[in-house]
Scaffold this active site. Sequence first.
Site, PDB file in Angstrom:
ATOM      1  N   SER A   1      40.452  47.448  45.398  1.00 29.81           N
ATOM      2  CA  SER A   1      39.181  46.940  44.897  1.00 29.81           C
ATOM      3  C   SER A   1      38.094  47.465  45.823  1.00 29.81           C
ATOM      4  O   SER A   1      38.140  47.231  47.032  1.00 29.81           O
ATOM      5  CB  SER A   1      39.201  45.412  44.910  1.00 29.81           C
ATOM      6  OG  SER A   1      37.944  44.890  44.523  1.00 29.81           O
TER       7      SER A   1
ATOM      8  N   LYS B   1      39.654  50.005  41.350  1.00 30.03           N
ATOM      9  CA  LYS B   1      38.745  49.018  40.733  1.00 30.03           C
ATOM     10  C   LYS B   1      37.422  49.093  41.461  1.00 30.03           C
ATOM     11  O   LYS B   1      37.398  49.102  42.692  1.00 30.03           O
ATOM     12  CB  LYS B   1      39.362  47.627  40.855  1.00 30.03           C
ATOM     13  CG  LYS B   1      38.397  46.445  40.743  1.00 30.03           C
ATOM     14  CD  LYS B   1      39.167  45.144  40.592  1.00 30.03           C
ATOM     15  CE  LYS B   1      38.514  44.004  41.345  1.00 30.03           C
ATOM     16  NZ  LYS B   1      39.328  42.761  41.266  1.00 30.03           N
TER      17      LYS B   1
ATOM     18  N   LYS C   1      33.556  47.338  41.836  1.00 29.70           N
ATOM     19  CA  LYS C   1      32.733  46.170  41.547  1.00 29.70           C
ATOM     20  C   LYS C   1      31.456  46.651  40.869  1.00 29.70           C
ATOM     21  O   LYS C   1      30.870  47.668  41.289  1.00 29.70           O
ATOM     22  CB  LYS C   1      32.385  45.447  42.849  1.00 29.70           C
ATOM     23  CG  LYS C   1      33.585  44.796  43.518  1.00 29.70           C
ATOM     24  CD  LYS C   1      34.084  43.609  42.704  1.00 29.70           C
ATOM     25  CE  LYS C   1      35.092  42.794  43.488  1.00 29.70           C
ATOM     26  NZ  LYS C   1      35.552  41.622  42.707  1.00 29.70           N
TER      27      LYS C   1
ATOM     28  N   ASP D   1      35.023  45.328  37.794  1.00 29.99           N
ATOM     29  CA  ASP D   1      35.018  43.862  37.951  1.00 29.99           C
ATOM     30  C   ASP D   1      33.583  43.402  38.160  1.00 29.99           C
ATOM     31  O   ASP D   1      32.919  43.829  39.113  1.00 29.99           O
ATOM     32  CB  ASP D   1      35.890  43.460  39.150  1.00 29.99           C
ATOM     33  CG  ASP D   1      36.026  41.944  39.310  1.00 29.99           C
ATOM     34  OD1 ASP D   1      35.459  41.187  38.501  1.00 29.99           O
ATOM     35  OD2 ASP D   1      36.712  41.523  40.265  1.00 29.99           O
TER      36      ASP D   1
ATOM     37  N   GLU E   1      36.849  43.294  34.141  1.00 23.68           N
ATOM     38  CA  GLU E   1      37.274  41.992  34.649  1.00 23.68           C
ATOM     39  C   GLU E   1      36.085  41.032  34.719  1.00 23.68           C
ATOM     40  O   GLU E   1      35.031  41.386  35.248  1.00 23.68           O
ATOM     41  CB  GLU E   1      37.889  42.211  36.049  1.00 23.68           C
ATOM     42  CG  GLU E   1      38.474  40.972  36.689  1.00 23.68           C
ATOM     43  CD  GLU E   1      39.079  41.286  38.070  1.00 23.68           C
ATOM     44  OE1 GLU E   1      39.286  42.475  38.401  1.00 23.68           O
ATOM     45  OE2 GLU E   1      39.331  40.329  38.817  1.00 23.68           O
TER      46      GLU E   1
ATOM     47  N   ASP F   1      39.574  36.584  35.285  1.00 24.22           N
ATOM     48  CA  ASP F   1      39.917  36.201  36.656  1.00 24.22           C
ATOM     49  C   ASP F   1      39.450  34.749  36.834  1.00 24.22           C
ATOM     50  O   ASP F   1      40.214  33.799  36.580  1.00 24.22           O
ATOM     51  CB  ASP F   1      39.227  37.186  37.628  1.00 24.22           C
ATOM     52  CG  ASP F   1      39.326  36.811  39.101  1.00 24.22           C
ATOM     53  OD1 ASP F   1      39.834  35.724  39.427  1.00 24.22           O
ATOM     54  OD2 ASP F   1      38.865  37.597  39.958  1.00 24.22           O
TER      55      ASP F   1
ATOM     56  N   LYS G   1      45.524  34.983  40.684  1.00 28.72           N
ATOM     57  CA  LYS G   1      45.329  34.835  42.128  1.00 28.72           C
ATOM     58  C   LYS G   1      46.012  33.550  42.554  1.00 28.72           C
ATOM     59  O   LYS G   1      45.748  32.489  41.970  1.00 28.72           O
ATOM     60  CB  LYS G   1      43.843  34.759  42.468  1.00 28.72           C
ATOM     61  CG  LYS G   1      43.119  36.086  42.341  1.00 28.72           C
ATOM     62  CD  LYS G   1      41.680  35.962  42.745  1.00 28.72           C
ATOM     63  CE  LYS G   1      40.982  37.312  42.607  1.00 28.72           C
ATOM     64  NZ  LYS G   1      39.510  37.149  42.574  1.00 28.72           N
TER      65      LYS G   1
ATOM     66  N   GLY H   1      43.249  39.667  44.626  1.00 25.57           N
ATOM     67  CA  GLY H   1      43.162  39.410  46.065  1.00 25.57           C
ATOM     68  C   GLY H   1      41.864  38.728  46.418  1.00 25.57           C
ATOM     69  O   GLY H   1      40.908  38.737  45.626  1.00 25.57           O
TER      70      GLY H   1
HETATM   71  O1  OSB Z   1      36.983  39.065  41.930  1.00 26.97           O
HETATM   72  O2  OSB Z   1      38.761  40.021  42.524  1.00 26.97           O
HETATM   73  C1  OSB Z   1      37.712  39.476  42.826  1.00 26.97           C
HETATM   74  C2  OSB Z   1      37.185  39.687  46.618  1.00 26.97           C
HETATM   75  C3  OSB Z   1      36.549  38.482  46.862  1.00 26.97           C
HETATM   76  C4  OSB Z   1      36.265  37.655  45.795  1.00 26.97           C
HETATM   77  C5  OSB Z   1      36.632  38.012  44.496  1.00 26.97           C
HETATM   78  C6  OSB Z   1      37.282  39.204  44.258  1.00 26.97           C
HETATM   79  C7  OSB Z   1      37.530  40.064  45.339  1.00 26.97           C
HETATM   80  C8  OSB Z   1      38.131  41.383  45.194  1.00 26.97           C
HETATM   81  C9  OSB Z   1      38.817  41.951  46.404  1.00 26.97           C
HETATM   82  O3  OSB Z   1      38.044  42.077  44.205  1.00 26.97           O
HETATM   83  C10 OSB Z   1      40.279  41.932  46.309  1.00 26.97           C
HETATM   84  C11 OSB Z   1      40.887  42.277  47.642  1.00 26.97           C
HETATM   85  O4  OSB Z   1      40.841  43.447  48.015  1.00 26.97           O
HETATM   86  O5  OSB Z   1      41.419  41.372  48.310  1.00 26.97           O
HETATM   87 MG    MG Z   2      37.818  39.532  40.071  1.00 28.21          MG
END
Ligand code: OSB
Ligand code: MG
Length: 356
Positions: free
Chosen positions: A123, A149, A151, A176, A201, A226, A250, A278
Site C-alpha cells: 500500500s 495499491k 492511496k 484505496d 477500495e 474495508d 483487517k 494492514g
Molecule cells: O485503508 O488500508 C487502509 C493504513 C492505515 C489506515 C488504513 C489503511 C492503511 C493502509 C496501509 O492502506 C496498509 C499497511 O501497509 O499496513
Molecule cells: Mg483501506
Amino acid sequence: MPLVRPFETSFGRTVERQIVLVEAVADGVSGWGEVTAGEHPFYNEEWTESAWLILKHYAGPAVLGRAFESAAGVAPLFAHIREHRMAWGGIEAAVWDLEARLLGRPLWRHVGGTRTEISCGVSIGIQESVPALLETIERELACGYQRIKIKIKPGWDVEVVREVRRAFPHIRLMVDANSAYTLADADHLRSLDEFYLMMIEQPLAHDDIIDHAALQATLATPVCLDESIRTAHHAEQAIRMRAAQIVNIKLGRVGGFAGARQVHDVCQAAGIPVWCGGMLESGVGRAHNIALSTLPGFVLPGDVSASRRYWARDVTAPPIEVTRSGTIIMSGEPGFGYALDFDFLHAITVRQETLR
Ligand code: OSB
Ligand code: MG
C-alpha cells in the site's frame, strides 16, 4: 515507533506510531496481540488512548477470571461493548496466540490456515509528486511485490492513475480512497474504469453499504469494502446488496480471529474473494496478519509486507521478510512464529499496565 517514511491517506498523515501491545499470560506462557487503532479517530472511531481505556476498564475485566473453553470463546465476552473492536480484538488475538503456544502449534494452523506461503502486495501512500510515486512503485516492484495499491483522494486520483498506468501497463494495480468521495462523485470515479484496476477500495462513507451498491452498479471497476465491514452481518448485507465484489479483512477492524473467520466464511460461501488489510502494524500485528492470510479464501495479495518498509528496527527479531517473488513463507514455530526483541520492546515502552 517512527516510520521510516511518513504514510499519507485521504484522512491524514502518519509519521510515528503509538502502538498498544497485549500480552496474555496463562500457565507461565505468553501470547501476544496488537491493537491496530491509529493515533487519531480518523480511520474509524478508535485511537491509541481510547483503546487503552477500553482495555483497562472494559475489555480486560471482561475476560479476567472468566472461564472459557478455548480462544474461540473469547470474542463473545466482549459482545456487550459497542464497537471498539480494535481494542478488544488485541486481547482476542493475544489469546489465540497464547492457545496456539500452549498447544505447541503454529498460529496459522491453529486458526485454520491452509497455505504455507502467502502473496504480498504493498500500500503506497499519497506522495509529493507523480515522479516520486512512480519511483516508489518501481522500487516495490523490484522487491517482488505482486500488487500495487495507491492511496487516492480528490485532486490525487484519475490523472495520477493515468500516469501510473502509462508507466506500468501490466501490473496488478488498485486504489484505496478511505471514504474520500460521495455518490455525487460517481461520474468522476467512473473515469477510473479505463485503467482496468483490480478494485477501488472504500470510495464512499466509512459506515455505508447502500451508496456503494449504487456506485458499483455504475462502475466496471470492482468495489472492495474495508471500513464498512466490521461483522459477518455487514458482509452478508454488502453481498446481498451487491455493494462489493471483494472484501478487505483487517483483524482489528473485525475484533480478532473469530470475527475475521466469520467474515471470511460468509465471503467464501458467496464466492467473494478476500484479502488481508494492514494498519501499519509492528511485527506482532504483522505476524498475526500473516497467519490470517493463510485461510483458504484469502486468494488475493494482501497489504502484508516486510518490516523494513515501516521500521528501522521492528519489535520482532528477525524482522518479517518477503521473498524475491513477493511472498512470505509460513514458519513451523508455535504461536505467531517470530521471536520478540524484548530489549528493544522495553526500550521503547512508554506505558505499561498489568491487569490481574
Ligand atoms: O485503508 O488500508 C487502509 C493504513 C492505515 C489506515 C488504513 C489503511 C492503511 C493502509 C496501509 O492502506 C496498509 C499497511 O501497509 O499496513
Ligand atoms: Mg483501506
